[in-house]
Design a protein around this motif. Structure first.
Motif, PDB file in Angstrom:
ATOM      1  N   GLN A  20       0.815  -1.219   0.000  1.00 20.97           N
ATOM      2  CA  GLN A  20       0.000   0.000   0.000  1.00 20.97           C
ATOM      3  C   GLN A  20       0.847   1.268   0.000  1.00 20.97           C
ATOM      4  OE1 GLN A  20      -0.182  -2.469   2.231  1.00 20.97           O
ATOM      5  NE2 GLN A  20      -2.217  -3.382   2.098  1.00 20.97           N
ATOM      6  N   LEU A  21       2.158   1.175  -0.130  1.00 18.35           N
ATOM      7  CA  LEU A  21       3.036   2.346  -0.084  1.00 18.35           C
ATOM      8  C   LEU A  21       2.605   3.363  -1.148  1.00 18.35           C
ATOM      9  CD1 LEU A  21       5.630   3.360   1.374  1.00 18.35           C
ATOM     10  CD2 LEU A  21       6.918   2.424  -0.546  1.00 18.35           C
ATOM     11  N   PRO A  22       2.283   4.604  -0.744  1.00 21.78           N
ATOM     12  CA  PRO A  22       1.709   5.572  -1.687  1.00 21.78           C
ATOM     13  C   PRO A  22       2.757   6.367  -2.459  1.00 21.78           C
ATOM     14  CG  PRO A  22       1.657   6.489   0.512  1.00 21.78           C
ATOM     15  CD  PRO A  22       2.252   5.108   0.650  1.00 21.78           C
ATOM     16  N   THR A  23       3.610   5.674  -3.205  1.00 17.70           N
ATOM     17  CA  THR A  23       4.536   6.362  -4.105  1.00 17.70           C
ATOM     18  C   THR A  23       4.103   6.082  -5.542  1.00 17.70           C
ATOM     19  OG1 THR A  23       6.093   4.518  -4.351  1.00 17.70           O
ATOM     20  CG2 THR A  23       6.416   5.974  -2.461  1.00 17.70           C
ATOM     21  N   ALA A  24       4.402   7.021  -6.432  1.00 18.31           N
ATOM     22  CA  ALA A  24       4.005   6.837  -7.833  1.00 18.31           C
ATOM     23  C   ALA A  24       4.650   5.589  -8.413  1.00 18.31           C
ATOM     24  CB  ALA A  24       4.383   8.073  -8.642  1.00 18.31           C
ATOM     25  N   GLY A  25       5.933   5.384  -8.092  1.00 20.24           N
ATOM     26  CA  GLY A  25       6.628   4.212  -8.617  1.00 20.24           C
ATOM     27  C   GLY A  25       6.013   2.921  -8.140  1.00 20.24           C
ATOM     28  N   ASN A  26       5.557   2.875  -6.892  1.00 13.08           N
ATOM     29  CA  ASN A  26       4.952   1.653  -6.383  1.00 13.08           C
ATOM     30  C   ASN A  26       3.566   1.431  -6.966  1.00 13.08           C
ATOM     31  OD1 ASN A  26       4.733  -0.678  -4.605  1.00 13.08           O
ATOM     32  ND2 ASN A  26       3.207   0.534  -3.536  1.00 13.08           N
ATOM     33  N   GLU A  27       2.784   2.487  -7.093  1.00 11.85           N
ATOM     34  CA  GLU A  27       1.451   2.326  -7.672  1.00 11.85           C
ATOM     35  C   GLU A  27       1.535   1.784  -9.098  1.00 11.85           C
ATOM     36  OE1 GLU A  27      -0.199   6.193  -7.162  1.00 11.85           O
ATOM     37  OE2 GLU A  27      -0.514   5.933  -5.004  1.00 11.85           O
ATOM     38  N   GLU A  28       2.516   2.256  -9.853  1.00 10.34           N
ATOM     39  CA  GLU A  28       2.704   1.747 -11.214  1.00 10.34           C
ATOM     40  C   GLU A  28       3.157   0.289 -11.199  1.00 10.34           C
ATOM     41  OE1 GLU A  28       5.483   4.423 -12.924  1.00 10.34           O
ATOM     42  OE2 GLU A  28       4.086   6.117 -12.981  1.00 10.34           O
ATOM     43  N   LEU A  29       4.042  -0.060 -10.266  1.00 12.99           N
ATOM     44  CA  LEU A  29       4.499  -1.447 -10.166  1.00 12.99           C
ATOM     45  C   LEU A  29       3.340  -2.379  -9.838  1.00 12.99           C
ATOM     46  CD1 LEU A  29       6.601  -3.706  -9.971  1.00 12.99           C
ATOM     47  CD2 LEU A  29       7.027  -3.001  -7.598  1.00 12.99           C
ATOM     48  N   VAL A  30       2.508  -2.002  -8.860  1.00 12.52           N
ATOM     49  CA  VAL A  30       1.377  -2.852  -8.484  1.00 12.52           C
ATOM     50  C   VAL A  30       0.433  -3.044  -9.667  1.00 12.52           C
ATOM     51  CG1 VAL A  30      -0.640  -3.045  -6.984  1.00 12.52           C
ATOM     52  CG2 VAL A  30       1.536  -2.270  -6.033  1.00 12.52           C
ATOM     53  N   GLU A  31       0.204  -1.990 -10.441  1.00 12.44           N
ATOM     54  CA  GLU A  31      -0.655  -2.110 -11.626  1.00 12.44           C
ATOM     55  C   GLU A  31      -0.070  -3.093 -12.632  1.00 12.44           C
ATOM     56  OE1 GLU A  31      -1.443   1.648 -13.385  1.00 12.44           O
ATOM     57  OE2 GLU A  31      -2.517   2.456 -11.655  1.00 12.44           O
TER      58      GLU A  31
END
Length: 472
Positions: free
Chosen positions: A376-387
């Motif tokens: 759930q880490l709210p960084t742009a890079g992580n959100e893109e990775l999870v997607e």
């Protein structure tokens, strides 16, 4: 390669509706194949033990994909290989014949062959090869459920960007079976296959054993997940979170939440838990804590009542739990059943999202974790990775965690440097990594002083089957 199937079956002297209703109850509760899950519904985590192709039962870890009541349960699994299992319930002779059919792809066949002592090999290749030593079986397999997926995703993405020197990178995977001796044998196999860098995402005991066994080899070993350090050298990198930093980042908040300062230390009996407990004895008293007890249990323990009873007999307000994988899930569930949650909070530094799903929403109340990455880490890079991860492996694939996502980041770090210096230069790769600042899904990471990854740590609280961030 054509898809293969393996079959197993058991007969139970009860009608299908009774056998179906007991699915997930585990060993000794009347259900075949020792299946364990809390609810029979699509998306629910499940494990079972199946007698496939000799060599003892295979523990399958995955999630329920489809259900037809009293007739069929279909499971998609990620450990020890990615595939699908179908369980059919067939009325027969006044009881039920439970038929299990498991799909077997090339990686699954190779895993089974190695497990049964049969030779497997990868021929000579002109492409660079990167080794991954992970835990696909044994008690530690639960925390590694997403590791293969994330490593494969990273390799697919870097090959789409040109690989190394215009050649695609080949990922070769070994399974330590949560056993350092097996890990050494698998690491030697990866070296023979041409891997000059091996990412080690296993228990610390395996990393230490492999590091020492390969001391004379010109091979870079990278420990990707949390560790206690200590294996220094030009060809040794240990990225993960360190126990001392985790305790400093979380202890004060935990004592405020618990309304007390008395800690009990409990964990598996091997090097990482013992090192973490040593850090606790050194650091916690300086932060105003009092240590009131300590217990260890062997890897693979299933009855933790002696440990829990010792905690209950103490005045502890907080348990520092250093159990890992399946042991961590079993300990937390039993602690809840025995009423420990009514009086103690738990800090579990190695608790990850995959293990938390096996703990379940009820038993996870009062459970905290601390690390540099959560899904759930709210960084742009992580959100893109999870997607990208969900697009590649589906909505019910094992969740990302610091224990598995760190492998994705390690592959990317290796590639960024190997693209400049060459994949066959492990010493130069290590030197460049030590002086490079990396922008990763978890944020900025640098090797502080060359041997320790400097990164921000986050304290989180279990919330149903996920984590929510707390204020440090």
């Amino acid at each position: 390669m054509p898809e293969l199937v393996l079959r197993a079956e058991q007969w139970v002297s009860s009608p299908p509706e009774v056998v179906f209703s007991l699915f997930g109850a585990g060993a000794g509760a009347g259900w075949v194949f020792d299946a364990q899950c809390d609810r029979v519904a699509p998306g629910e985590p499940v494990s079972l033990s199946a007698p496939l192709a000799g060599g003892g039962p295979v523990e399958v870890i995955g999630h329920i994909r489809a259900v037809r009541r009293c007739a069929l349960i279909e499971i998609s699994h990620d450990q020890p290989w990615r595939g699908r299992v179908r369980l059919r319930f067939v009325p027969e002779r006044g009881g039920t014949r439970v038929r299990l059919v498991a799909e077997l792809d090339e990686s699954g066949l190779e895993w089974l062959m190695r497990r049964n002592g049969l030779p497997t090999g990868h021929g000579v290749s002109g492409n660079p090869r990167l080794g991954l030593l992970t835990t696909k079986s044994g008690p530690g397999s639960l925390f590694a459920a997403a590791t293969d997926n994330l490593a494969t995703l990273a390799i697919d993405e870097i090959n789409a960007e040109g690989g190394v020197g215009g050649r695609p990178v080949e990922l070769l995977v070994g399974d330590d079976a949560t056993d350092p001796a097996v890990g050494v044998a698998e690491a030697r196999r990866l070296v023979r296959a041409g891997c000059r860098t091996i990412l080690v995402a296993t228990i610390s005991a395996t990393f230490v054993a492999v590091s020492r066994a390969l001391a004379s080899e010109e091979v870079l070993l990278v420990q990707t997940l949390m560790n206690e350090g200590g294996e220094s050298g030009a060809l040794r990198l240990q990225y993960g979170e360190r126990p001392g930093a985790q305790l400093v980042a979380s202890a004060a908040t935990l004592m405020r939440a618990a309304g007390g300062r008395r800690w009990f230390l409990a964990g598996n009996d091997y090097c990482w838990p013992r090192s973490t407990h040593a850090a606790a004895r050194r650091i916690l008293p300086r932060l105003g804590a009092e240590l009131v007890g300590e217990r260890f249990a062997a890897l693979g323990t299933r009855d933790f009542s002696p440990v829990i009873e010792a905690i209950q007999a103490s005045p502890a307000d907080i348990v520092l739990s250093t159990f890992v994988g399946a042991d961590a899930a079993a300990f937390e569930r039993q602690a809840h059943e025995m009423g420990l949650r009514d009086r103690c909070l738990t800090l579990a530094p190695a608790m990850d999202e995959s293990t938390l799903r096996r703990v379940g929403p009820t038993a996870s109340a009062g459970l905290y974790a601390v690390s540099g990455y959560f899904e759930q880490l709210p960084t742009a890079g992580n959100e893109e990775l999870v997607e990208r991860y969900r697009a590649a492996y589906g909505r019910w694939a094992p969740p990302l965690s610091t224990l598995s996502e760190s492998v994705f980041e390690a592959v990317r770090m290796w590639w960024l440097v190997a693209s400049r210096v060459g994949a066959a230069e492990p010493r130069r790769i290590a030197e460049e990594i030590r002086r490079t600042r990396f922008e990763l899904p978890r944020g900025v990471v640098t090797l502080d002083g060359g041997e320790h990854a400097a990164q921000r740590l986050h304290l989180v609280e279990a919330h149903e089957t996920g984590f929510r961030f707390t204020r440090l």
